[in-house]
Design a protein around this motif. Structure first.
Motif, PDB file in Angstrom:
ATOM      1  N   THR A 258       0.839  -1.204   0.000  1.00  0.00           N
ATOM      2  CA  THR A 258       0.000   0.000   0.000  1.00  0.00           C
ATOM      3  C   THR A 258       0.870   1.249   0.000  1.00  0.00           C
ATOM      4  O   THR A 258       1.851   1.332   0.733  1.00  0.00           O
ATOM      5  CB  THR A 258      -0.917   0.027   1.238  1.00  0.00           C
ATOM      6  N   ARG A 259       0.492   2.235  -0.824  1.00  0.00           N
ATOM      7  CA  ARG A 259       1.305   3.436  -0.977  1.00  0.00           C
ATOM      8  C   ARG A 259       0.706   4.618  -0.215  1.00  0.00           C
ATOM      9  O   ARG A 259      -0.501   4.800  -0.187  1.00  0.00           O
ATOM     10  CB  ARG A 259       1.471   3.778  -2.457  1.00  0.00           C
ATOM     11  N   PHE A 260       1.600   5.411   0.374  1.00  0.00           N
ATOM     12  CA  PHE A 260       1.212   6.595   1.143  1.00  0.00           C
ATOM     13  C   PHE A 260       2.049   7.783   0.690  1.00  0.00           C
ATOM     14  O   PHE A 260       3.142   7.630   0.150  1.00  0.00           O
ATOM     15  CB  PHE A 260       1.459   6.375   2.646  1.00  0.00           C
ATOM     16  N   GLN A 261       1.538   8.973   0.992  1.00  0.00           N
ATOM     17  CA  GLN A 261       2.278  10.204   0.718  1.00  0.00           C
ATOM     18  C   GLN A 261       2.259  11.055   1.990  1.00  0.00           C
ATOM     19  O   GLN A 261       1.545  12.047   2.076  1.00  0.00           O
ATOM     20  CB  GLN A 261       1.651  10.976  -0.452  1.00  0.00           C
ATOM     21  N   PRO A 262       3.052  10.671   2.991  1.00  0.00           N
ATOM     22  CA  PRO A 262       2.990  11.335   4.298  1.00  0.00           C
ATOM     23  C   PRO A 262       3.236  12.838   4.194  1.00  0.00           C
ATOM     24  O   PRO A 262       4.100  13.294   3.441  1.00  0.00           O
ATOM     25  CB  PRO A 262       4.125  10.659   5.084  1.00  0.00           C
ATOM     26  N   VAL A 263       2.447  13.590   4.966  1.00  0.00           N
ATOM     27  CA  VAL A 263       2.550  15.044   4.944  1.00  0.00           C
ATOM     28  C   VAL A 263       2.853  15.539   6.358  1.00  0.00           C
ATOM     29  O   VAL A 263       2.275  15.069   7.334  1.00  0.00           O
ATOM     30  CB  VAL A 263       1.256  15.683   4.378  1.00  0.00           C
ATOM     31  N   TYR A 264       3.780  16.481   6.462  1.00  0.00           N
ATOM     32  CA  TYR A 264       4.226  17.006   7.751  1.00  0.00           C
ATOM     33  C   TYR A 264       3.126  17.843   8.402  1.00  0.00           C
ATOM     34  O   TYR A 264       2.488  18.666   7.738  1.00  0.00           O
ATOM     35  CB  TYR A 264       5.488  17.834   7.543  1.00  0.00           C
TER      36      TYR A 264
ATOM     37  N   PRO B  23       6.310  15.418  -0.528  1.00  0.00           N
ATOM     38  CA  PRO B  23       6.939  15.512  -1.852  1.00  0.00           C
ATOM     39  C   PRO B  23       7.146  14.192  -2.582  1.00  0.00           C
ATOM     40  O   PRO B  23       7.487  14.187  -3.752  1.00  0.00           O
ATOM     41  CB  PRO B  23       8.293  16.181  -1.548  1.00  0.00           C
ATOM     42  N   ARG B  24       6.955  13.034  -1.894  1.00  0.00           N
ATOM     43  CA  ARG B  24       7.132  11.770  -2.603  1.00  0.00           C
ATOM     44  C   ARG B  24       6.243  10.675  -2.021  1.00  0.00           C
ATOM     45  O   ARG B  24       5.706  10.802  -0.922  1.00  0.00           O
ATOM     46  CB  ARG B  24       8.594  11.311  -2.583  1.00  0.00           C
ATOM     47  N   ALA B  25       6.108   9.616  -2.803  1.00  0.00           N
ATOM     48  CA  ALA B  25       5.300   8.472  -2.404  1.00  0.00           C
ATOM     49  C   ALA B  25       6.183   7.348  -1.892  1.00  0.00           C
ATOM     50  O   ALA B  25       7.324   7.201  -2.317  1.00  0.00           O
ATOM     51  CB  ALA B  25       4.488   7.974  -3.598  1.00  0.00           C
ATOM     52  N   TYR B  26       5.639   6.558  -0.968  1.00  0.00           N
ATOM     53  CA  TYR B  26       6.355   5.414  -0.409  1.00  0.00           C
ATOM     54  C   TYR B  26       5.371   4.245  -0.288  1.00  0.00           C
ATOM     55  O   TYR B  26       4.190   4.449  -0.005  1.00  0.00           O
ATOM     56  CB  TYR B  26       6.864   5.679   1.003  1.00  0.00           C
ATOM     57  N   SER B  27       5.886   3.045  -0.426  1.00  0.00           N
ATOM     58  CA  SER B  27       5.085   1.885  -0.056  1.00  0.00           C
ATOM     59  C   SER B  27       5.140   1.776   1.466  1.00  0.00           C
ATOM     60  O   SER B  27       6.037   2.344   2.113  1.00  0.00           O
ATOM     61  CB  SER B  27       5.626   0.603  -0.685  1.00  0.00           C
ATOM     62  N   PHE B  28       4.205   1.055   2.046  1.00  0.00           N
ATOM     63  CA  PHE B  28       4.208   0.848   3.490  1.00  0.00           C
ATOM     64  C   PHE B  28       5.524   0.198   3.919  1.00  0.00           C
ATOM     65  O   PHE B  28       6.126   0.564   4.935  1.00  0.00           O
ATOM     66  CB  PHE B  28       3.008  -0.024   3.869  1.00  0.00           C
ATOM     67  N   ARG B  29       5.995  -0.750   3.126  1.00  0.00           N
ATOM     68  CA  ARG B  29       7.266  -1.416   3.424  1.00  0.00           C
ATOM     69  C   ARG B  29       8.412  -0.408   3.453  1.00  0.00           C
ATOM     70  O   ARG B  29       9.272  -0.451   4.330  1.00  0.00           O
ATOM     71  CB  ARG B  29       7.551  -2.517   2.397  1.00  0.00           C
ATOM     72  N   GLU B  30       8.437   0.506   2.495  1.00  0.00           N
ATOM     73  CA  GLU B  30       9.495   1.515   2.454  1.00  0.00           C
ATOM     74  C   GLU B  30       9.461   2.421   3.678  1.00  0.00           C
ATOM     75  O   GLU B  30      10.514   2.813   4.209  1.00  0.00           O
ATOM     76  CB  GLU B  30       9.372   2.352   1.181  1.00  0.00           C
TER      77      GLU B  30
ATOM     78  N   LEU C 139      20.983   9.468   5.167  1.00  0.00           N
ATOM     79  CA  LEU C 139      19.530   9.380   5.072  1.00  0.00           C
ATOM     80  C   LEU C 139      18.918  10.657   4.530  1.00  0.00           C
ATOM     81  O   LEU C 139      17.950  10.648   3.785  1.00  0.00           O
ATOM     82  CB  LEU C 139      18.932   9.078   6.454  1.00  0.00           C
ATOM     83  N   THR C 140      19.497  11.806   4.908  1.00  0.00           N
ATOM     84  CA  THR C 140      18.908  13.064   4.471  1.00  0.00           C
ATOM     85  C   THR C 140      19.138  13.318   2.992  1.00  0.00           C
ATOM     86  O   THR C 140      18.580  14.252   2.434  1.00  0.00           O
ATOM     87  CB  THR C 140      19.496  14.239   5.282  1.00  0.00           C
ATOM     88  N   LYS C 141      19.936  12.455   2.346  1.00  0.00           N
ATOM     89  CA  LYS C 141      20.170  12.622   0.913  1.00  0.00           C
ATOM     90  C   LYS C 141      19.155  11.851   0.078  1.00  0.00           C
ATOM     91  O   LYS C 141      19.189  11.909  -1.140  1.00  0.00           O
ATOM     92  CB  LYS C 141      21.592  12.165   0.560  1.00  0.00           C
ATOM     93  N   ILE C 142      18.266  11.101   0.739  1.00  0.00           N
ATOM     94  CA  ILE C 142      17.251  10.360  -0.009  1.00  0.00           C
ATOM     95  C   ILE C 142      16.432  11.339  -0.842  1.00  0.00           C
ATOM     96  O   ILE C 142      16.043  12.401  -0.371  1.00  0.00           O
ATOM     97  CB  ILE C 142      16.329   9.591   0.956  1.00  0.00           C
ATOM     98  N   ASP C 143      16.173  10.986  -2.079  1.00  0.00           N
ATOM     99  CA  ASP C 143      15.455  11.872  -2.996  1.00  0.00           C
ATOM    100  C   ASP C 143      14.128  12.322  -2.406  1.00  0.00           C
ATOM    101  O   ASP C 143      13.284  11.505  -2.038  1.00  0.00           O
ATOM    102  CB  ASP C 143      15.198  11.137  -4.326  1.00  0.00           C
ATOM    103  N   ALA C 144      13.932  13.634  -2.293  1.00  0.00           N
ATOM    104  CA  ALA C 144      12.698  14.186  -1.743  1.00  0.00           C
ATOM    105  C   ALA C 144      11.746  14.641  -2.837  1.00  0.00           C
ATOM    106  O   ALA C 144      10.792  15.356  -2.588  1.00  0.00           O
ATOM    107  CB  ALA C 144      13.021  15.374  -0.832  1.00  0.00           C
ATOM    108  N   HIS C 145      12.032  14.264  -4.073  1.00  0.00           N
ATOM    109  CA  HIS C 145      11.180  14.732  -5.179  1.00  0.00           C
ATOM    110  C   HIS C 145      10.649  13.537  -5.970  1.00  0.00           C
ATOM    111  O   HIS C 145      10.626  13.555  -7.198  1.00  0.00           O
ATOM    112  CB  HIS C 145      11.972  15.665  -6.097  1.00  0.00           C
ATOM    113  N   GLY C 146      10.210  12.540  -5.253  1.00  0.00           N
ATOM    114  CA  GLY C 146       9.725  11.318  -5.891  1.00  0.00           C
ATOM    115  C   GLY C 146       8.368  11.500  -6.539  1.00  0.00           C
ATOM    116  O   GLY C 146       7.892  12.598  -6.769  1.00  0.00           O
ATOM    117  N   THR C 147       7.738  10.381  -6.817  1.00  0.00           N
ATOM    118  CA  THR C 147       6.484  10.367  -7.554  1.00  0.00           C
ATOM    119  C   THR C 147       5.429  11.256  -6.929  1.00  0.00           C
ATOM    120  O   THR C 147       5.197  11.228  -5.723  1.00  0.00           O
ATOM    121  CB  THR C 147       5.942   8.922  -7.619  1.00  0.00           C
ATOM    122  N   HIS C 148       4.772  12.045  -7.780  1.00  0.00           N
ATOM    123  CA  HIS C 148       3.629  12.854  -7.335  1.00  0.00           C
ATOM    124  C   HIS C 148       2.374  12.120  -7.760  1.00  0.00           C
ATOM    125  O   HIS C 148       2.158  11.880  -8.937  1.00  0.00           O
ATOM    126  CB  HIS C 148       3.664  14.236  -7.989  1.00  0.00           C
ATOM    127  N   TYR C 149       1.567  11.742  -6.777  1.00  0.00           N
ATOM    128  CA  TYR C 149       0.440  10.865  -7.098  1.00  0.00           C
ATOM    129  C   TYR C 149      -0.550  11.551  -7.995  1.00  0.00           C
ATOM    130  O   TYR C 149      -0.886  12.665  -7.831  1.00  0.00           O
ATOM    131  CB  TYR C 149      -0.280  10.455  -5.812  1.00  0.00           C
TER     132      TYR C 149
END
Length: 334
Positions: free
Chosen positions: A186-192, A219-226, A324-334
């Motif tokens: 399942t994919r989520f797009q967590p928002v601060y 800014p990006r999508a993640y699977s629950f596993r991610e 960790l802070t270098k992980i791409d913050a501009h991933g898929t936009h749903y």
């Protein structure tokens, strides 16, 4: 034209989002009313403003007269009320639909200038989830009586007091494995939460948000596993991730929803079968002047208490925080 706020009424102000909204509202100098079943539970909010600026009020959301008293004279009404599981008198239909419609109707009758209703991403009248259906019913009830209302639909909200990342970090710390319901696809797009609060303030102070529905996501999508793996990486844990089939998850939820606190319900399992991501067809944070914050930037600031070793221990397990802070913050936009 923007709205000048003298009095604001914030339903659900003592909750996770509410405390961040009220902190921002207090800076405008307005008087803030905070309706609550038990006003004492909202007393901690007073420290965010001047003496007498933040006023907790006893309100029964099922009673017109009680709700009307909280709204009377307000320029702005914000409805943040929501529950994740039903318990006692707190039912989805009452909190998400009936109360939302009542607040909107009475706000319209009191000539309130702006109404912001916070719904949820995934609100759907045709969903198999009672939660999602009730959120959709609430939006419909609000629009029917206050068409100029601004509706916000956030994805999973994260921040220091969240019940998502903190919960799974706690599980990883105490359990031998973390369950991945449905395999964690399942994919989520967590928002601060700070971005959500900024969006709410923007919706009540800027012109152009009236009558619109906004989807709020990071800014990006993640699977629950991610997301769970991100928690493990940040806390230096090697906890195993174990896939749990949908049927077994529903069976477990049938028992867990009878446990105090309801750690998991069958309706939540149903909700997890659908992605919680932006559709891309509605305006979002950028349209409210808010730049979304990446989870990788915020999570280290409050998950450090779950770390296997100290934050600054170069020998602790897991990758370093700079990596960790270098992980791409501009991933898929749903």
């Amino acid at each position: 034209m923007g709205t000048s706020i003298r009095i604001a009424t914030v339903f659900g102000g003592a909750g996770f989002i509410g405390r961040h909204v009220i902190r921002r509202l207090a800076k405008t100098g307005c008087v803030i009313r905070v309706p609550a079943r038990h006003p004492g539970e909202a007393a901690f909010l007073k420290m965010n403003g001047a003496v007498g600026q933040i006023v907790p009020m006893a309100v029964d959301i099922a009673d017109d007269a009680s709700v009307a008293r909280a709204i009377q004279g307000a320029d702005v009404v914000i409805n943040l009320m929501g529950i994740l599981a039903e318990s006692g008198r707190q039912r989805f239909d009452l909190v998400h639909a009936e109360a939302a419609g009542r607040i909107a109707r009475l706000a319209k009758g009191a000539d309130v200038a702006r109404l912001v209703h916070v719904s949820a991403l995934g609100a759907d009248a045709n969903s198999r989830s009672a939660y999602a259906r009730s959120k959709a019913a609430g939006e419909q009830a609000v629009r029917a009586v206050f068409p100029e209302a601004t509706i916000l639909r956030p994805s999973v909200i994260f921040g220091p007091e969240d019940n998502f990342f903190n919960r799974f970090a706690g599980m990883a710390k105490t359990l031998p494995f973390v369950p991945l319901i449905g395999g964690g696809a399942t994919r989520f797009q967590p928002v601060y939460v700070g971005d959500v609060a900024d969006a709410i303030i923007s919706a009540v102070t800027r012109a152009g948000a009236e009558g619109k529905t906004f989807e709020l996501g990071g800014p990006r999508a993640y699977s629950f596993r991610e997301l769970i793996q991100l928690v493990l990486d940040l806390t230096g844990r090697k906890t195993r991730l174990v896939s749990v089939p949908w049927g077994l998850a529903s069976l477990q939820a049938a028992f867990l929803e009878m446990v105090p606190g309801k750690p998991l319900t069958r309706d939540q399992v149903t909700l997890l079968k659908s992605d919680n991501v932006l559709s891309g067809t509605l305006p979002g944070l950028a349209d409210l002047g808010v730049t979304p914050t990446a989870a990788e930037v915020i999570l280290p600031t409050y998950l450090d208490r779950f770390q296997l070793a100290g934050r600054y221990d170069s020998h602790r397990q897991g990758p370093s925080l700079p990596a960790l802070t270098k992980i791409d913050a501009h991933g898929t936009h749903y």
